[in-house]
Write a protein that holds these residues in place. Structure first.
Motif, mmCIF file in Angstrom:
data_model
loop_
_atom_site.group_PDB
_atom_site.id
_atom_site.type_symbol
_atom_site.label_atom_id
_atom_site.label_comp_id
_atom_site.label_asym_id
_atom_site.label_seq_id
_atom_site.Cartn_x
_atom_site.Cartn_y
_atom_site.Cartn_z
ATOM 1 N N LEU A 145 -11.787 126.057 -79.697
ATOM 2 C CA LEU A 145 -12.138 126.516 -78.354
ATOM 3 C C LEU A 145 -11.691 125.503 -77.309
ATOM 4 O O LEU A 145 -11.838 124.295 -77.492
ATOM 5 C CB LEU A 145 -13.648 126.736 -78.248
ATOM 6 N N GLU A 146 -11.160 125.998 -76.213
ATOM 7 C CA GLU A 146 -10.718 125.156 -75.107
ATOM 8 C C GLU A 146 -11.725 125.236 -73.959
ATOM 9 O O GLU A 146 -12.253 126.315 -73.667
ATOM 10 C CB GLU A 146 -9.348 125.607 -74.592
ATOM 11 N N ALA A 147 -11.981 124.113 -73.325
ATOM 12 C CA ALA A 147 -12.860 124.100 -72.154
ATOM 13 C C ALA A 147 -12.131 124.706 -70.964
ATOM 14 O O ALA A 147 -10.957 124.419 -70.732
ATOM 15 C CB ALA A 147 -13.298 122.674 -71.845
ATOM 16 N N ASP A 148 -12.841 125.553 -70.211
ATOM 17 C CA ASP A 148 -12.246 126.184 -69.031
ATOM 18 C C ASP A 148 -12.990 125.799 -67.757
ATOM 19 O O ASP A 148 -12.816 126.417 -66.722
ATOM 20 C CB ASP A 148 -12.250 127.712 -69.190
ATOM 21 N N ASN A 206 -18.700 124.859 -67.727
ATOM 22 C CA ASN A 206 -19.469 125.062 -68.959
ATOM 23 C C ASN A 206 -19.062 126.334 -69.708
ATOM 24 O O ASN A 206 -19.891 126.979 -70.349
ATOM 25 C CB ASN A 206 -20.969 125.100 -68.642
ATOM 26 N N ARG A 207 -17.775 126.698 -69.622
ATOM 27 C CA ARG A 207 -17.267 127.878 -70.317
ATOM 28 C C ARG A 207 -16.133 127.463 -71.251
ATOM 29 O O ARG A 207 -15.461 126.462 -71.037
ATOM 30 C CB ARG A 207 -16.744 128.931 -69.329
ATOM 31 N N PHE A 208 -15.935 128.291 -72.293
ATOM 32 C CA PHE A 208 -14.889 128.041 -73.274
ATOM 33 C C PHE A 208 -14.057 129.306 -73.463
ATOM 34 O O PHE A 208 -14.516 130.412 -73.185
ATOM 35 C CB PHE A 208 -15.500 127.615 -74.620
ATOM 36 N N ARG A 209 -12.851 129.112 -73.950
ATOM 37 C CA ARG A 209 -11.954 130.235 -74.185
ATOM 38 C C ARG A 209 -11.103 129.938 -75.415
ATOM 39 O O ARG A 209 -10.994 128.780 -75.861
ATOM 40 C CB ARG A 209 -11.042 130.452 -72.979
ATOM 41 N N LEU A 210 -10.484 130.981 -75.942
ATOM 42 C CA LEU A 210 -9.532 130.814 -77.027
ATOM 43 C C LEU A 210 -8.175 130.408 -76.460
ATOM 44 O O LEU A 210 -7.824 130.813 -75.349
ATOM 45 C CB LEU A 210 -9.389 132.112 -77.811
ATOM 46 N N PRO A 211 -7.397 129.621 -77.177
ATOM 47 C CA PRO A 211 -6.040 129.311 -76.715
ATOM 48 C C PRO A 211 -5.243 130.598 -76.522
ATOM 49 O O PRO A 211 -5.446 131.581 -77.245
ATOM 50 C CB PRO A 211 -5.466 128.452 -77.846
ATOM 51 N N GLU A 212 -4.350 130.582 -75.567
ATOM 52 C CA GLU A 212 -3.562 131.775 -75.246
ATOM 53 C C GLU A 212 -2.783 132.254 -76.474
ATOM 54 O O GLU A 212 -2.099 131.478 -77.143
ATOM 55 C CB GLU A 212 -2.600 131.472 -74.100
#
Length: 270
Positions: A192-195, A198-204
C-alpha cells in the motif's frame, strides 16, 4: 579509495535523511485519528569486487571470493506499514467507529478511485435529490460492502452503526439497515502507498487480488461511538531518531576525515 569512501558516505547520508523525514512524519501524527506508523528498512547498494591479488597461490584454500568487496553505500529499500491496533477512546458520537482487528481498513471513493483508511470519524453530507451520503472528515464518500457509496434519504430521525458494520437508520419508530460498511483486510500491507491525509492506495496498475481481501460480515469487528488513536510508539520513534542522527553524523565525519587525508596527501613532497 578515499574518494570512494566519500561517495559511500554521501549516498548513505541522503538515504538517512529520508528515514529522518519518515520518523518526523510519524511523530507529527501522534495524535492523528487512525494513523499508522511506518518503519524504514535499508539495503546495501551495488558491491564491486576488486581483484587486488599479486600472488593467487598465497590464497590457496580461501573460502570467500578473491579480492576485496567494496560497497557503494546504503539505500532505503522499502518502508513497512504497521497496521496494528492503536488505543481506543470513547466519543459517544454515533458516526465514530473503530476497527477492532489488525490490518482491517475502511474503503473510500477518492477522485473515482478506491482508497483505504483506518480513521472511522464519519459524517453525513448532502448528496443529490435531497439525499445524504456517508463521508469521511475530508468529504470523500465511504464505500459499502457492495462497492457503492452509502446513501440515504434525507428524512431520518437517527443513524447508528452496528458492530457488524451495518448502518441502521431510524425513521419514526422503525429502524432498518440501509447500508453496510465495506471493510477489507490488507494481506500485504507493504504494497500500500500513502496518499496523504491518512489514506492509502494500491500502486497504479496493481490488482487488489493477493493484497486486499473483503472481510465477511460475520468476521467484521467494529466498536461504535469510539475512535482509534494513532499506534505511534513515541519512545521507539525517539530511539530510532537518535540512531539515525548518529549514523548521519558518523557518515558526515567520514567525509570530513577523508577530506583531511586528501589534504595531507596533497602536501607530501618527494
Amino acid at each position: 579509495m578515499i574518494n570512494r569512501s566519500m561517495i559511500q558516505a554521501s549516498v548513505t547520508m541522503g538515504q538517512l535523511q529520508n528515514k529522518l523525514d519518515l520518523i518526523g512524519n510519524n511523530l507529527a501524527n501522534t495524535n492523528t485519528t487512525g494513523y499508522k506508523s511506518r518503519q524504514a528498512n535499508f539495503a546495501s547498494l551495488l558491491v564491486q569486487q576488486m581483484d587486488n591479488l599479486d600472488d593467487e597461490k598465497a590464497e590457496t584454500g580461501r573460502l570467500t571470493p578473491d579480492g576485496i568487496r567494496v560497497g557503494t553505500g546504503a539505500k532505503l529499500a522499502h518502508t513497512n506499514l504497521d497496521l496494528s491496533h492503536g488505543s481506543l477512546k470513547q466519543t459517544g458520537r454515533e458516526l465514530d467507529v473503530a476497527l477492532m482487528r489488525d490490518n482491517d481498513l475502511f474503503q473510500l471513493e477518492v477522485d473515482g478511485q478506491t482508497q483505504y483508511t483506518r480513521a472511522g470519524n464519519f459524517y453525513l453530507n448532502p448528496a443529490e435529490n435531497g439525499q445524504m451520503e456517508l463521508t469521511n472528515a475530508d468529504g470523500f464518500r465511504v464505500l459499502g460492502a457492495d462497492g457503492e457509496p452509502i446513501v440515504f434519504d434525507g428524512d431520518m430521525d437517527g443513524i447508528t452503526i452496528r458492530e457488524d458494520g451495518a448502518v441502521l437508520v431510524t425513521r419514526g419508530r422503525q429502524q432498518t439497515v440501509e447500508g453496510r460498511l465495506g471493510i477489507v483486510q490488507a494481506i500485504r500491507p507493504r504494497m500500500l502507498e500513502a496518499d496523504g491525509a491518512n489514506r492509502f492506495r494500491l500502486p497504479e496498475g496493481t490488482p487488489a487480488a493477493g493484497i486486499l481481501e473483503a472481510v465477511n460480515q460475520n468476521d467484521t469487528q467494529i466498536k461504535s461511538r469510539t475512535l482509534e488513536d494513532s499506534n505511534v510508539d513515541i519512545s521507539q520513534q525517539m530511539t530510532d531518531l537518535l540512531m539515525a542522527q548518529r549514523a548521519y553524523q558518523f557518515n558526515a565525519r567520514s567525509i570530513s576525515t577523508s577530506d583531511q587525508m586528501m589534504g595531507l596527501v596533497n602536501q607530501l613532497r618527494t
